[in-house]
Design a protein around this motif. Structure first.
Motif, PDB file in Angstrom:
ATOM      1  N   GLN A   6       0.861  -1.175   0.000  1.00  0.00           N
ATOM      2  CA  GLN A   6       0.000   0.000   0.000  1.00  0.00           C
ATOM      3  C   GLN A   6       0.898   1.226   0.000  1.00  0.00           C
ATOM      4  O   GLN A   6       1.763   1.376   0.867  1.00  0.00           O
ATOM      5  CB  GLN A   6      -0.922   0.031   1.220  1.00  0.00           C
ATOM      6  CG  GLN A   6      -1.843   1.250   1.183  1.00  0.00           C
ATOM      7  CD  GLN A   6      -2.843   1.267   2.321  1.00  0.00           C
ATOM      8  OE1 GLN A   6      -2.608   0.743   3.392  1.00  0.00           O
ATOM      9  NE2 GLN A   6      -3.973   1.893   2.060  1.00  0.00           N
ATOM     10  N   TYR A   7       0.693   2.088  -0.983  1.00  0.00           N
ATOM     11  CA  TYR A   7       1.440   3.341  -1.072  1.00  0.00           C
ATOM     12  C   TYR A   7       0.612   4.468  -0.483  1.00  0.00           C
ATOM     13  O   TYR A   7      -0.585   4.588  -0.746  1.00  0.00           O
ATOM     14  CB  TYR A   7       1.770   3.678  -2.529  1.00  0.00           C
ATOM     15  CG  TYR A   7       2.842   2.797  -3.113  1.00  0.00           C
ATOM     16  CD1 TYR A   7       4.188   3.040  -2.846  1.00  0.00           C
ATOM     17  CD2 TYR A   7       2.521   1.730  -3.940  1.00  0.00           C
ATOM     18  CE1 TYR A   7       5.174   2.233  -3.382  1.00  0.00           C
ATOM     19  CE2 TYR A   7       3.499   0.915  -4.495  1.00  0.00           C
ATOM     20  CZ  TYR A   7       4.821   1.178  -4.201  1.00  0.00           C
ATOM     21  OH  TYR A   7       5.799   0.377  -4.736  1.00  0.00           O
ATOM     22  N   ILE A   8       1.287   5.301   0.298  1.00  0.00           N
ATOM     23  CA  ILE A   8       0.687   6.501   0.856  1.00  0.00           C
ATOM     24  C   ILE A   8       1.581   7.661   0.445  1.00  0.00           C
ATOM     25  O   ILE A   8       2.799   7.615   0.647  1.00  0.00           O
ATOM     26  CB  ILE A   8       0.568   6.411   2.385  1.00  0.00           C
ATOM     27  CG1 ILE A   8      -0.320   5.201   2.749  1.00  0.00           C
ATOM     28  CG2 ILE A   8       0.001   7.705   2.965  1.00  0.00           C
ATOM     29  CD1 ILE A   8      -0.283   4.817   4.190  1.00  0.00           C
ATOM     30  N   ILE A   9       0.975   8.672  -0.152  1.00  0.00           N
ATOM     31  CA  ILE A   9       1.727   9.825  -0.648  1.00  0.00           C
ATOM     32  C   ILE A   9       1.225  11.062   0.078  1.00  0.00           C
ATOM     33  O   ILE A   9       0.043  11.401  -0.007  1.00  0.00           O
ATOM     34  CB  ILE A   9       1.558   9.995  -2.176  1.00  0.00           C
ATOM     35  CG1 ILE A   9       1.978   8.709  -2.911  1.00  0.00           C
ATOM     36  CG2 ILE A   9       2.395  11.173  -2.660  1.00  0.00           C
ATOM     37  CD1 ILE A   9       0.887   7.713  -3.142  1.00  0.00           C
ATOM     38  N   VAL A  10       2.122  11.734   0.777  1.00  0.00           N
ATOM     39  CA  VAL A  10       1.741  12.886   1.591  1.00  0.00           C
ATOM     40  C   VAL A  10       2.539  14.115   1.137  1.00  0.00           C
ATOM     41  O   VAL A  10       3.679  13.997   0.687  1.00  0.00           O
ATOM     42  CB  VAL A  10       1.941  12.588   3.097  1.00  0.00           C
ATOM     43  CG1 VAL A  10       3.401  12.351   3.433  1.00  0.00           C
ATOM     44  CG2 VAL A  10       1.336  13.667   3.974  1.00  0.00           C
ATOM     45  N   ARG A  11       1.916  15.251   1.248  1.00  0.00           N
ATOM     46  CA  ARG A  11       2.579  16.502   0.857  1.00  0.00           C
ATOM     47  C   ARG A  11       3.701  16.845   1.832  1.00  0.00           C
ATOM     48  O   ARG A  11       3.468  16.986   3.027  1.00  0.00           O
ATOM     49  CB  ARG A  11       1.573  17.641   0.844  1.00  0.00           C
ATOM     50  CG  ARG A  11       0.574  17.553  -0.271  1.00  0.00           C
ATOM     51  CD  ARG A  11      -0.511  18.590  -0.141  1.00  0.00           C
ATOM     52  NE  ARG A  11      -0.003  19.930   0.106  1.00  0.00           N
ATOM     53  CZ  ARG A  11      -0.775  20.995   0.317  1.00  0.00           C
ATOM     54  NH1 ARG A  11      -2.092  20.846   0.305  1.00  0.00           N
ATOM     55  NH2 ARG A  11      -0.250  22.175   0.539  1.00  0.00           N
ATOM     56  N   PRO A  94      -6.306  19.373   0.343  1.00  0.00           N
ATOM     57  CA  PRO A  94      -5.851  18.026  -0.009  1.00  0.00           C
ATOM     58  C   PRO A  94      -4.495  17.773   0.649  1.00  0.00           C
ATOM     59  O   PRO A  94      -3.568  18.564   0.481  1.00  0.00           O
ATOM     60  CB  PRO A  94      -5.710  18.066  -1.529  1.00  0.00           C
ATOM     61  CG  PRO A  94      -6.454  19.288  -1.978  1.00  0.00           C
ATOM     62  CD  PRO A  94      -6.405  20.243  -0.830  1.00  0.00           C
ATOM     63  N   THR A  95      -4.398  16.710   1.448  1.00  0.00           N
ATOM     64  CA  THR A  95      -3.174  16.473   2.203  1.00  0.00           C
ATOM     65  C   THR A  95      -2.409  15.226   1.775  1.00  0.00           C
ATOM     66  O   THR A  95      -1.180  15.223   1.804  1.00  0.00           O
ATOM     67  CB  THR A  95      -3.478  16.352   3.703  1.00  0.00           C
ATOM     68  OG1 THR A  95      -4.412  15.288   3.902  1.00  0.00           O
ATOM     69  CG2 THR A  95      -4.020  17.664   4.258  1.00  0.00           C
ATOM     70  N   CYS A  96      -3.115  14.179   1.422  1.00  0.00           N
ATOM     71  CA  CYS A  96      -2.401  12.967   1.027  1.00  0.00           C
ATOM     72  C   CYS A  96      -3.309  12.043   0.222  1.00  0.00           C
ATOM     73  O   CYS A  96      -4.519  12.252   0.152  1.00  0.00           O
ATOM     74  CB  CYS A  96      -1.819  12.255   2.236  1.00  0.00           C
ATOM     75  SG  CYS A  96      -2.993  11.422   3.266  1.00  0.00           S
ATOM     76  N   ILE A  97      -2.673  11.051  -0.366  1.00  0.00           N
ATOM     77  CA  ILE A  97      -3.364  10.018  -1.136  1.00  0.00           C
ATOM     78  C   ILE A  97      -2.942   8.676  -0.579  1.00  0.00           C
ATOM     79  O   ILE A  97      -1.746   8.444  -0.349  1.00  0.00           O
ATOM     80  CB  ILE A  97      -2.975  10.069  -2.632  1.00  0.00           C
ATOM     81  CG1 ILE A  97      -3.507  11.337  -3.294  1.00  0.00           C
ATOM     82  CG2 ILE A  97      -3.468   8.824  -3.368  1.00  0.00           C
ATOM     83  CD1 ILE A  97      -2.996  11.547  -4.710  1.00  0.00           C
ATOM     84  N   ALA A  98      -3.901   7.799  -0.369  1.00  0.00           N
ATOM     85  CA  ALA A  98      -3.600   6.400  -0.067  1.00  0.00           C
ATOM     86  C   ALA A  98      -4.130   5.579  -1.235  1.00  0.00           C
ATOM     87  O   ALA A  98      -5.275   5.751  -1.660  1.00  0.00           O
ATOM     88  CB  ALA A  98      -4.252   5.972   1.232  1.00  0.00           C
ATOM     89  N   ILE A  99      -3.275   4.737  -1.758  1.00  0.00           N
ATOM     90  CA  ILE A  99      -3.663   3.819  -2.825  1.00  0.00           C
ATOM     91  C   ILE A  99      -4.054   2.506  -2.157  1.00  0.00           C
ATOM     92  O   ILE A  99      -3.415   2.077  -1.199  1.00  0.00           O
ATOM     93  CB  ILE A  99      -2.489   3.609  -3.810  1.00  0.00           C
ATOM     94  CG1 ILE A  99      -2.107   4.955  -4.464  1.00  0.00           C
ATOM     95  CG2 ILE A  99      -2.849   2.569  -4.862  1.00  0.00           C
ATOM     96  CD1 ILE A  99      -0.869   4.907  -5.340  1.00  0.00           C
TER      97      ILE A  99
END
Length: 119
Positions: A6-11, A94-99
């Motif tokens: 699981q990828y999590i992308i945060v600013r 918008p702060t982050c994305i979780a795939i």
């Protein structure tokens, strides 16, 4: 067996330019990860990922700012990659994305240009 990740992308600018405390940034990642797991709870890869809970694999990456995060979200949407962009309320940021959990080989190409999140 293929690795499910699981990828999590945060600013990264939340900590730098916006001076958010580390706990608030971590909370954003937790919100997004929990939401995307819930939204995809019947998905085969998600179910498999959760069955081996003690060996879950997450990778936390950084996007430099809101523009980079939105651009990534657009690319994921174009390619039907299931994800959740967390938008902090009431600020509407918008702060982050979780795939959702995917077999690494099927999703890594969308995030390989991003760096691991660091302090």
């Amino acid at each position: 067996m293929s690795t499910i990740v699981q990828y999590i992308i945060v600013r990264s600018d939340l900590r730098t330019a916006l001076n958010w405390p580390i706990g608030a940034v971590i909370a954003q990642c937790c919100h997004a990860a929990t939401a995307v797991i819930n939204l995809n709870s019947d998905d085969e890869e998600t179910v498999s990922y959760l069955k081996d809970m003690d060996n879950m694999h997450k990778v936390v990456l950084e996007a430099k700012d809101e523009g980079a995060l939105v651009k990534l979200a657009d690319k994921l949407k174009e390619n039907n990659v299931k994800h959740k962009m967390w938008i902090e309320q009431p600020e509407n940021i918008p702060t982050c994305i979780a795939i959702k959990p995917y077999v690494k080989d099927n999703v890594h190409k969308y995030v390989k240009h991003l760096k691991l999140l660091k302090e």
